[in-house]
Scaffold this motif. Structure first.
Motif, PDB file in Angstrom:
ATOM      1  N   ASP A 399       0.847  -1.186   0.000  1.00  0.00           N
ATOM      2  CA  ASP A 399       0.000   0.000   0.000  1.00  0.00           C
ATOM      3  C   ASP A 399       0.884   1.237   0.000  1.00  0.00           C
ATOM      4  O   ASP A 399       1.859   1.331   0.761  1.00  0.00           O
ATOM      5  CB  ASP A 399      -0.909  -0.006   1.234  1.00  0.00           C
ATOM      6  N   ALA A 400       0.554   2.175  -0.847  1.00  0.00           N
ATOM      7  CA  ALA A 400       1.393   3.363  -0.999  1.00  0.00           C
ATOM      8  C   ALA A 400       0.586   4.447  -1.709  1.00  0.00           C
ATOM      9  O   ALA A 400      -0.480   4.185  -2.270  1.00  0.00           O
ATOM     10  CB  ALA A 400       2.649   3.047  -1.811  1.00  0.00           C
ATOM     11  N   THR A 401       1.103   5.651  -1.664  1.00  0.00           N
ATOM     12  CA  THR A 401       0.553   6.705  -2.508  1.00  0.00           C
ATOM     13  C   THR A 401       1.036   6.456  -3.943  1.00  0.00           C
ATOM     14  O   THR A 401       2.032   5.759  -4.149  1.00  0.00           O
ATOM     15  CB  THR A 401       1.027   8.085  -2.037  1.00  0.00           C
ATOM     16  N   PRO A 402       0.358   7.003  -4.942  1.00  0.00           N
ATOM     17  CA  PRO A 402       0.792   6.755  -6.325  1.00  0.00           C
ATOM     18  C   PRO A 402       2.225   7.187  -6.616  1.00  0.00           C
ATOM     19  O   PRO A 402       2.856   6.651  -7.534  1.00  0.00           O
ATOM     20  CB  PRO A 402      -0.217   7.579  -7.151  1.00  0.00           C
ATOM     21  N   ASP A 403       2.755   8.151  -5.839  1.00  0.00           N
ATOM     22  CA  ASP A 403       4.138   8.583  -6.076  1.00  0.00           C
ATOM     23  C   ASP A 403       5.151   7.787  -5.255  1.00  0.00           C
ATOM     24  O   ASP A 403       6.340   8.121  -5.238  1.00  0.00           O
ATOM     25  CB  ASP A 403       4.299  10.079  -5.816  1.00  0.00           C
ATOM     26  N   GLY A 404       4.692   6.728  -4.573  1.00  0.00           N
ATOM     27  CA  GLY A 404       5.629   5.795  -3.962  1.00  0.00           C
ATOM     28  C   GLY A 404       5.841   5.897  -2.472  1.00  0.00           C
ATOM     29  O   GLY A 404       6.644   5.129  -1.920  1.00  0.00           O
ATOM     30  N   LYS A 405       5.168   6.784  -1.770  1.00  0.00           N
ATOM     31  CA  LYS A 405       5.298   6.834  -0.308  1.00  0.00           C
ATOM     32  C   LYS A 405       4.556   5.650   0.291  1.00  0.00           C
ATOM     33  O   LYS A 405       3.364   5.474   0.075  1.00  0.00           O
ATOM     34  CB  LYS A 405       4.704   8.133   0.249  1.00  0.00           C
ATOM     35  N   LEU A 406       5.268   4.845   1.063  1.00  0.00           N
ATOM     36  CA  LEU A 406       4.661   3.651   1.636  1.00  0.00           C
ATOM     37  C   LEU A 406       3.753   3.992   2.807  1.00  0.00           C
ATOM     38  O   LEU A 406       4.049   4.892   3.607  1.00  0.00           O
ATOM     39  CB  LEU A 406       5.745   2.674   2.073  1.00  0.00           C
ATOM     40  N   MET A 407       2.640   3.265   2.902  1.00  0.00           N
ATOM     41  CA  MET A 407       1.670   3.456   3.983  1.00  0.00           C
ATOM     42  C   MET A 407       1.997   2.543   5.151  1.00  0.00           C
ATOM     43  O   MET A 407       2.345   1.373   4.957  1.00  0.00           O
ATOM     44  CB  MET A 407       0.263   3.133   3.483  1.00  0.00           C
ATOM     45  N   ASN A 408       1.859   3.074   6.362  1.00  0.00           N
ATOM     46  CA  ASN A 408       2.036   2.225   7.536  1.00  0.00           C
ATOM     47  C   ASN A 408       0.730   1.501   7.844  1.00  0.00           C
ATOM     48  O   ASN A 408      -0.269   1.625   7.108  1.00  0.00           O
ATOM     49  CB  ASN A 408       2.554   3.023   8.732  1.00  0.00           C
ATOM     50  N   VAL A 409       0.718   0.733   8.925  1.00  0.00           N
ATOM     51  CA  VAL A 409      -0.438  -0.091   9.253  1.00  0.00           C
ATOM     52  C   VAL A 409      -1.689   0.749   9.493  1.00  0.00           C
ATOM     53  O   VAL A 409      -2.828   0.266   9.345  1.00  0.00           O
ATOM     54  CB  VAL A 409      -0.119  -0.979  10.481  1.00  0.00           C
ATOM     55  N   ASN A 410      -1.526   2.020   9.838  1.00  0.00           N
ATOM     56  CA  ASN A 410      -2.663   2.909  10.079  1.00  0.00           C
ATOM     57  C   ASN A 410      -3.076   3.695   8.840  1.00  0.00           C
ATOM     58  O   ASN A 410      -3.958   4.557   8.916  1.00  0.00           O
ATOM     59  CB  ASN A 410      -2.319   3.895  11.208  1.00  0.00           C
ATOM     60  N   GLY A 411      -2.444   3.420   7.709  1.00  0.00           N
ATOM     61  CA  GLY A 411      -2.788   4.122   6.481  1.00  0.00           C
ATOM     62  C   GLY A 411      -2.179   5.500   6.371  1.00  0.00           C
ATOM     63  O   GLY A 411      -2.657   6.326   5.583  1.00  0.00           O
ATOM     64  N   GLU A 412      -1.101   5.746   7.099  1.00  0.00           N
ATOM     65  CA  GLU A 412      -0.424   7.048   7.060  1.00  0.00           C
ATOM     66  C   GLU A 412       0.810   6.955   6.165  1.00  0.00           C
ATOM     67  O   GLU A 412       1.610   6.026   6.303  1.00  0.00           O
ATOM     68  CB  GLU A 412      -0.001   7.463   8.477  1.00  0.00           C
ATOM     69  N   PRO A 413       0.982   7.909   5.244  1.00  0.00           N
ATOM     70  CA  PRO A 413       2.151   7.852   4.344  1.00  0.00           C
ATOM     71  C   PRO A 413       3.445   8.151   5.092  1.00  0.00           C
ATOM     72  O   PRO A 413       3.514   9.054   5.921  1.00  0.00           O
ATOM     73  CB  PRO A 413       1.846   8.930   3.298  1.00  0.00           C
ATOM     74  N   SER A 414       4.475   7.374   4.800  1.00  0.00           N
ATOM     75  CA  SER A 414       5.770   7.525   5.458  1.00  0.00           C
ATOM     76  C   SER A 414       6.551   8.684   4.859  1.00  0.00           C
ATOM     77  O   SER A 414       6.404   9.020   3.693  1.00  0.00           O
ATOM     78  CB  SER A 414       6.583   6.241   5.308  1.00  0.00           C
ATOM     79  N   GLU A 415       7.392   9.298   5.679  1.00  0.00           N
ATOM     80  CA  GLU A 415       8.332  10.304   5.205  1.00  0.00           C
ATOM     81  C   GLU A 415       9.734   9.717   5.060  1.00  0.00           C
ATOM     82  O   GLU A 415      10.666  10.416   4.673  1.00  0.00           O
ATOM     83  CB  GLU A 415       8.373  11.493   6.183  1.00  0.00           C
ATOM     84  N   LEU A 416       9.847   8.419   5.373  1.00  0.00           N
ATOM     85  CA  LEU A 416      11.149   7.742   5.302  1.00  0.00           C
ATOM     86  C   LEU A 416      11.196   6.650   4.244  1.00  0.00           C
ATOM     87  O   LEU A 416      12.213   6.460   3.585  1.00  0.00           O
ATOM     88  CB  LEU A 416      11.487   7.117   6.662  1.00  0.00           C
ATOM     89  N   LEU A 417      10.086   5.913   4.096  1.00  0.00           N
ATOM     90  CA  LEU A 417      10.065   4.730   3.237  1.00  0.00           C
ATOM     91  C   LEU A 417       9.312   4.988   1.938  1.00  0.00           C
ATOM     92  O   LEU A 417       8.176   5.496   1.956  1.00  0.00           O
ATOM     93  CB  LEU A 417       9.412   3.561   3.969  1.00  0.00           C
ATOM     94  N   TYR A 418       9.938   4.598   0.838  1.00  0.00           N
ATOM     95  CA  TYR A 418       9.352   4.770  -0.494  1.00  0.00           C
ATOM     96  C   TYR A 418       9.538   3.472  -1.273  1.00  0.00           C
ATOM     97  O   TYR A 418      10.337   2.612  -0.912  1.00  0.00           O
ATOM     98  CB  TYR A 418      10.045   5.908  -1.248  1.00  0.00           C
ATOM     99  N   THR A 419       8.811   3.357  -2.381  1.00  0.00           N
ATOM    100  CA  THR A 419       9.002   2.204  -3.257  1.00  0.00           C
ATOM    101  C   THR A 419       8.699   2.589  -4.687  1.00  0.00           C
ATOM    102  O   THR A 419       8.167   3.665  -4.973  1.00  0.00           O
ATOM    103  CB  THR A 419       8.129   1.014  -2.799  1.00  0.00           C
ATOM    104  N   LEU A 420       9.037   1.677  -5.608  1.00  0.00           N
ATOM    105  CA  LEU A 420       8.732   1.842  -7.025  1.00  0.00           C
ATOM    106  C   LEU A 420       8.729   0.472  -7.674  1.00  0.00           C
ATOM    107  O   LEU A 420       9.172  -0.511  -7.077  1.00  0.00           O
ATOM    108  CB  LEU A 420       9.734   2.767  -7.713  1.00  0.00           C
TER     109      LEU A 420
END
Length: 451
Positions: A399-420
């Protein structure tokens, strides 16, 4: 100083590193690229050394850079390769190309940018406030302000049958890309390939090249083979007709009508599908979850057949082998796999009818495991247990935002973890091929430096 760690040095991680090296930053930038394979730039797709394993995109469209899509073909020409724009080039050459792009980007980087490559495996991440420590298996600790998880492809899941004892057999190969697979297959062995997609085509092509004499059976639920590329056709854009549609059946109706028009007007349905490429992600993002689930259940197999095609050279070999009867394409669902006297006894069912076959070898070509809660990785398990990441709603990636910010278990976008790349498939659907990943890599690199 900003420290960015990329975990995974396959195509997506290498492209991200290349784009980071091309950034301009007033601050010092340290890039750490972690890859446990012997060399970066290959990953599962481009580490093969076999000449018969070809790209399934023409050379002129495989450039590493979103604003220079013919860069790969230009590189081929300057290196003395005699490939046409429409050629399907061996994948090992593309791996060499990515590695050279990385070396060139490193040579041309700004003085305040540093690239460190670690031939190691990331096993854990310790999180602090606005920073983290990536812990490597060899003991190194990489202090990082930003971390990009460029996982690429994992091993495929085992066939879903109750008794899994067969997975212990020396002639069951979960990883079709393992270097010793073909060394362990005797020329007269009957080979069962689970899956009928592009990986099956690769394995069959290599068996044929080695002079394999035994029968090859390939099975999938629908028994569908990838379509064959036919280049040179065009079709006018109809994307405006699809704007704001939120029902898969409505989209399908329009696409089908244009496929029929293409055929009637001397074009080809493939050009219609290719027209969807620039808007596929936006269409997917606009669909309700129920529609995405409907697509996954009823239509995704047919989309994969139409979208992920095989080169004509591969299709010719597959047709020849089917014509002689050496290759059989089977349709059905596996019910049971047992081992008896070093042979696999396989039961499968097709529309209620039971079928049995025997095989000396089973090669798993069902594709990368996408359910992250099933992946055997200490890093992934730790991130899931700590609530730092979570599977997407389709269990097709993270789970992530479309630009790659990964979501934590509570659905909050991370400021540290990204993916692609592949981890975003559930979010973007089209997120596994170079044309999509090179765009993501460019955008994510800028994001990691500026945010």
């Amino acid at each position: 100083m900003r420290r960015i760690t990329i975990i995974g040095g396959g195509a997506s991680g290498t492209l991200l590193a290349i784009n980071l090296l091309r950034q301009q930053s007033d601050d010092r930038l340290e890039i750490n690229l972690v890859e446990k394979r012997p060399a970066v730039g290959g990953g599962v797709a481009f580490s093969t050394e076999q000449e018969v394993h070809l790209l399934n995109v023409p050379a002129a469209k495989m450039g590493a850079f979103a604003d220079e899509i013919d860069h790969f073909h230009t590189w081929l020409t300057t290196r003395g390769f005699n490939y046409e724009h429409a050629a399907f080039v061996p994948r090992r050459i593309f791996g060499d190309y990515l590695r050279e792009c990385l070396r060139h980007a490193n040579d041309q980087r700004e003085p305040n940018i540093t690239l460190n490559i670690f031939d190691d495996e990331a096993v854990d991440i310790a999180f602090g406030e606005n920073k983290a420590q990536v812990i490597l298996k060899g003991g190194d600790i990489l202090y990082s302000e930003k971390i990009a998880l460029a996982f690429g492809n994992f091993l495929p899941p085992h066939p879903s049958v109750a008794d899994q004892v067969f997975t212990k057999s020396l002639k069951y190969f979960q990883d079709p890309w393992s270097g010793n697979v073909f060394d362990k297959i005797d020329m007269d062995d009957t080979v069962l390939i689970v899956g009928t997609g592009l990986s099956m085509v690769d394995v069959t092509m290599q068996l044929n090249k080695l002079g394999h004499r035994g029968e090859i059976d390939a099975i999938s639920t629908r028994g569908l083979l990838p379509a064959v590329h036919k280049l040179g056709f065009t079709y006018p854009s109809f994307n405006d007709e699809l704007t704001d549609l939120t029902r898969i059946t409505d989209i399908l109706k329009i696409v089908r009508s244009h496929a029929e028009k293409a055929s009637a007007n001397g074009s080809d349905w493939r050009a219609v599908i290719d027209n969807l490429r620039p808007i596929t992600q936006s269409l997917w993002l606009g669909l309700p979850l129920a529609e995405k689930k409907y697509f996954m259940q009823h239509l995704s197999r047919y989309w994969n057949v139409a979208r992920h095609r095989m080169p004509p050279e591969a299709a010719e070999t597959i047709d020849e082998l089917r014509g002689t009867g050496q290759l059989q394409i089977l349709k059905g669902r596996l019910e049971q796999i047992q081992v008896d006297n070093d042979q696999f006894e396989v039961l499968y069912r097709n529309f209620g009818t039971e079928h049995r076959l025997q095989a000396d070898v089973i090669v798993n070509c069902t594709g990368s495991e996408s359910r992250f809660d099933q992946i055997d990785s200490s890093l992934v398990k730790g991130l899931l247990k700590g609530g730092r990441i979570r599977p997407d709603q389709l269990r097709f990636g993270l789970d992530a935002t479309p630009d790659g910010k990964l979501m934590n278990v509570n659905g909050e976008p991370s400021e540290l973890l990204y993916t692609l790349g592949t981890a975003l498939k559930g979010i973007l659907w089209e997120s596994t091929a170079i044309p999509e990943i090179r765009v993501q890599a460019k955008q994510l690199a800028r994001q990691l430096v500026t945010e």
